[in-house]
Design an enzyme around this catalytic site. Structure first.
Site, PDB file in Angstrom:
ATOM      1  N   HIS A 176      66.805  24.981 -23.754  1.00 39.90           N
ATOM      2  CA  HIS A 176      66.865  26.358 -24.277  1.00 39.90           C
ATOM      3  C   HIS A 176      67.885  26.441 -25.403  1.00 39.90           C
ATOM      4  O   HIS A 176      68.836  27.224 -25.373  1.00 39.90           O
ATOM      5  CB  HIS A 176      67.174  27.344 -23.154  1.00 39.90           C
ATOM      6  CG  HIS A 176      66.065  27.430 -22.151  1.00 39.90           C
ATOM      7  ND1 HIS A 176      64.924  28.183 -22.377  1.00 39.90           N
ATOM      8  CD2 HIS A 176      65.894  26.838 -20.950  1.00 39.90           C
ATOM      9  CE1 HIS A 176      64.108  28.062 -21.335  1.00 39.90           C
ATOM     10  NE2 HIS A 176      64.670  27.238 -20.468  1.00 39.90           N
ATOM     11  N   ALA A 231      61.832  32.369 -20.728  1.00 41.90           N
ATOM     12  CA  ALA A 231      61.772  33.295 -19.587  1.00 41.90           C
ATOM     13  C   ALA A 231      63.129  33.456 -18.901  1.00 41.90           C
ATOM     14  O   ALA A 231      63.214  34.035 -17.815  1.00 41.90           O
ATOM     15  CB  ALA A 231      60.739  32.804 -18.579  1.00 41.90           C
ATOM     16  N   ALA A 261      56.044  31.446 -18.555  1.00 42.91           N
ATOM     17  CA  ALA A 261      57.159  31.514 -17.607  1.00 42.91           C
ATOM     18  C   ALA A 261      56.938  30.528 -16.469  1.00 42.91           C
ATOM     19  O   ALA A 261      56.351  30.858 -15.451  1.00 42.91           O
ATOM     20  CB  ALA A 261      57.298  32.939 -17.063  1.00 42.91           C
ATOM     21  N   ASP A 279      58.348  22.385 -12.860  1.00 46.03           N
ATOM     22  CA  ASP A 279      58.934  23.662 -13.290  1.00 46.03           C
ATOM     23  C   ASP A 279      58.165  24.827 -12.655  1.00 46.03           C
ATOM     24  O   ASP A 279      57.980  25.870 -13.274  1.00 46.03           O
ATOM     25  CB  ASP A 279      58.914  23.770 -14.820  1.00 46.03           C
ATOM     26  CG  ASP A 279      59.807  24.895 -15.349  1.00 46.03           C
ATOM     27  OD1 ASP A 279      60.633  25.416 -14.571  1.00 46.03           O
ATOM     28  OD2 ASP A 279      59.659  25.271 -16.527  1.00 46.03           O
ATOM     29  N   GLU A 334      69.725  25.370 -14.021  1.00 50.36           N
ATOM     30  CA  GLU A 334      69.111  25.637 -15.324  1.00 50.36           C
ATOM     31  C   GLU A 334      69.616  26.979 -15.830  1.00 50.36           C
ATOM     32  O   GLU A 334      69.125  28.030 -15.456  1.00 50.36           O
ATOM     33  CB  GLU A 334      67.582  25.645 -15.229  1.00 50.36           C
ATOM     34  CG  GLU A 334      66.936  25.751 -16.614  1.00 50.36           C
ATOM     35  CD  GLU A 334      65.429  25.904 -16.582  1.00 50.36           C
ATOM     36  OE1 GLU A 334      64.808  25.788 -17.661  1.00 50.36           O
ATOM     37  OE2 GLU A 334      64.870  26.163 -15.502  1.00 50.36           O
ATOM     38  N   ASN A 348      59.438  22.693 -25.029  1.00 49.59           N
ATOM     39  CA  ASN A 348      59.523  24.097 -24.630  1.00 49.59           C
ATOM     40  C   ASN A 348      60.976  24.569 -24.599  1.00 49.59           C
ATOM     41  O   ASN A 348      61.844  23.894 -24.052  1.00 49.59           O
ATOM     42  CB  ASN A 348      58.885  24.283 -23.251  1.00 49.59           C
ATOM     43  CG  ASN A 348      57.382  24.070 -23.298  1.00 49.59           C
ATOM     44  OD1 ASN A 348      56.616  24.966 -23.602  1.00 49.59           O
ATOM     45  ND2 ASN A 348      56.966  22.852 -23.010  1.00 49.59           N
TER      46      ASN A 348
END
Length: 399
Positions: free
Chosen positions: A209, A154, A322, A288, A143, A233
């Protein structure tokens, strides 16, 4: 327990069907046979299993067996993190995860200096289980760091960079070929070189992201993007005039999604929306989770950043969420509560689909002959009573 044993008079909840009053024959680390109890009288005369090697659940009507959960996105648990880059960290995670019904996982790295990521991947590539009774580390989920600053979350922004095929090749070599998923932002791979290479080499490319518009995501999907990391997210969302990554992931039949169903990362209504659009067949449950999972509230480290955990919410100093401290059995329970899906569908999302994404559906994801003897004894409240990993009792709940 003997390596040749029987479970009988148990309810089995598989992704595709529910079997009441069934038996399972386990030999070594594999399931030899599953069948209704109606077949037991004939079958028992065909085998030789000692009486004390038979577990009979005829007096227990409140529990059932589900296939072991497969967590394809997990950073840490019980004080350890994949980015610690040690054998001990992986072993700690592998020993702890059966307590929540997880029998296999992808060790997930995060955005850091390339050398730190390489170190973590080398450990994943060389990891050999010290204990038979532990969750199996199936490989790695990388990731980052190929993310965009606007949606870093985060992920430490100082280490973000554009996608790099050469760097990925180095990491895959370090991991002994065990990288199964790479999360990246489509805009950080403008010519889709890494995306295409991942597809060619059988590694799942997952959008994450990212601030990409829907059109770019759609193009990236045609080049190889097949999944969306922690839906909603760290991504462009559901704006009615500017549909982003979240919208495209929900609408694109060529993409699966994963969700952190802890009631913190996603509102229950948005979980339900995703379920109605994608269905159980295209949805995965993940945790996660961080090293703080299984530990008290307090302050912990995440990639050199201080994370405060209060209740079920971990957050950075600026308030950014986070990761999570979510156990997989709670994710299954929450999914049924938030969406109204059946237990079978929740198992589909927690076992079958992640096993498929990780490339191990031939031996994980369901309770059936020929597959690994990974299963969990639990109840409808989500309580895990026992977990077996490859035929070994890995967790038993205390009275």
């Amino acid at each position: 327990m003997s390596r040749d044993w029987i479970i009988k008079n148990v309810r089995i909840v598989n992704p595709d069907q529910e079997l009441s009053e069934s038996f399972i024959h386990i030999k070594q680390d594999k399931i030899v046979k599953t069948a209704p109890m109606a077949d037991w009288e004939i079958y028992k005369n065909e085998i030789t299993v000692e009486k004390d090697k038979v577990l009979d659940f005829s007096k227990d009507k409140n529990t059932f067996l589900v296939p072991g959960f497969v967590d394809v996105h997990i950073h840490g648990a019980n004080g350890s993190d994949v980015m610690d880059g040690t054998e001990t960290a992986l072993q700690t995670m592998a020993s702890f995860l059966p307590s929540e019904g997880t029998t296999s996982f992808l060790a997930t790295t995060m955005t850091q200096h390339p050398d730190k990521i390489r170190q973590a991947l080398e450990q994943v590539g060389s990891y050999k289980a010290k204990e038979q009774a532990e969750a199996e580390c199936l490989g790695a989920h990388v990731e980052g760091p190929f993310f965009t600053k606007e949606k870093a979350g985060a992920q430490p922004v100082e280490h973000l960079r554009q996608a790099d095929v050469s760097l990925f090749k180095e990491w895959q070599k370090a991991a002994s070929g065990k990288i199964k998923i790479v999360s990246l932002a489509p805009e950080q791979d403008p010519e889709f070189l890494l995306t295409s290479y991942l597809k060619e080499t059988g590694v799942a490319a997952s959008a994450a992201h990212s601030n990409a518009e829907a059109d770019l995501v759609r193009t990236a999907q045609k080049q190889g993007i097949s999944h969306a990391t922690h839906l909603y997210n760290g991504m462009s969302g559901l704006n009615h005039r500017e549909p982003g990554l979240a919208a495209e992931a929900l609408l694109n039949s060529g993409m699966t999604i994963e969700m952190i169903v802890d009631g913190v990362h996603i509102h229950p209504d948005m979980v339900n929306l995703a379920y109605r659009l994608k269905g159980a067949a295209a949805t995965l449950l993940i945790t996660d989770s961080l090293r703080a999972k299984g530990l008290p509230d307090g302050k912990y480290d995440l990639g050199g950043q201080e994370v405060t955990v209060k209740g079920n919410k971990p957050y950075l100093e600026d308030g950014t969420i986070a990761g999570s401290v979510l156990p997989m059995n709670e994710a299954v329970k929450n999914m049924t509560a938030f969406s109204g899906c059946s237990l079978q569908e929740a198992v589909w999302m927690a076992s079958w689909n992640p096993a498929s994404l990780a490339g191990v559906i031939d031996r994980k994801g369901s309770i059936e002959a020929g597959k690994d003897a990974d299963f969990v004894l639990m109840d409808k409240e989500g309580t895990v009573y026992k977990t077996w990993c490859r035929g070994n009792l890995a967790f038993q709940r205390g009275e």
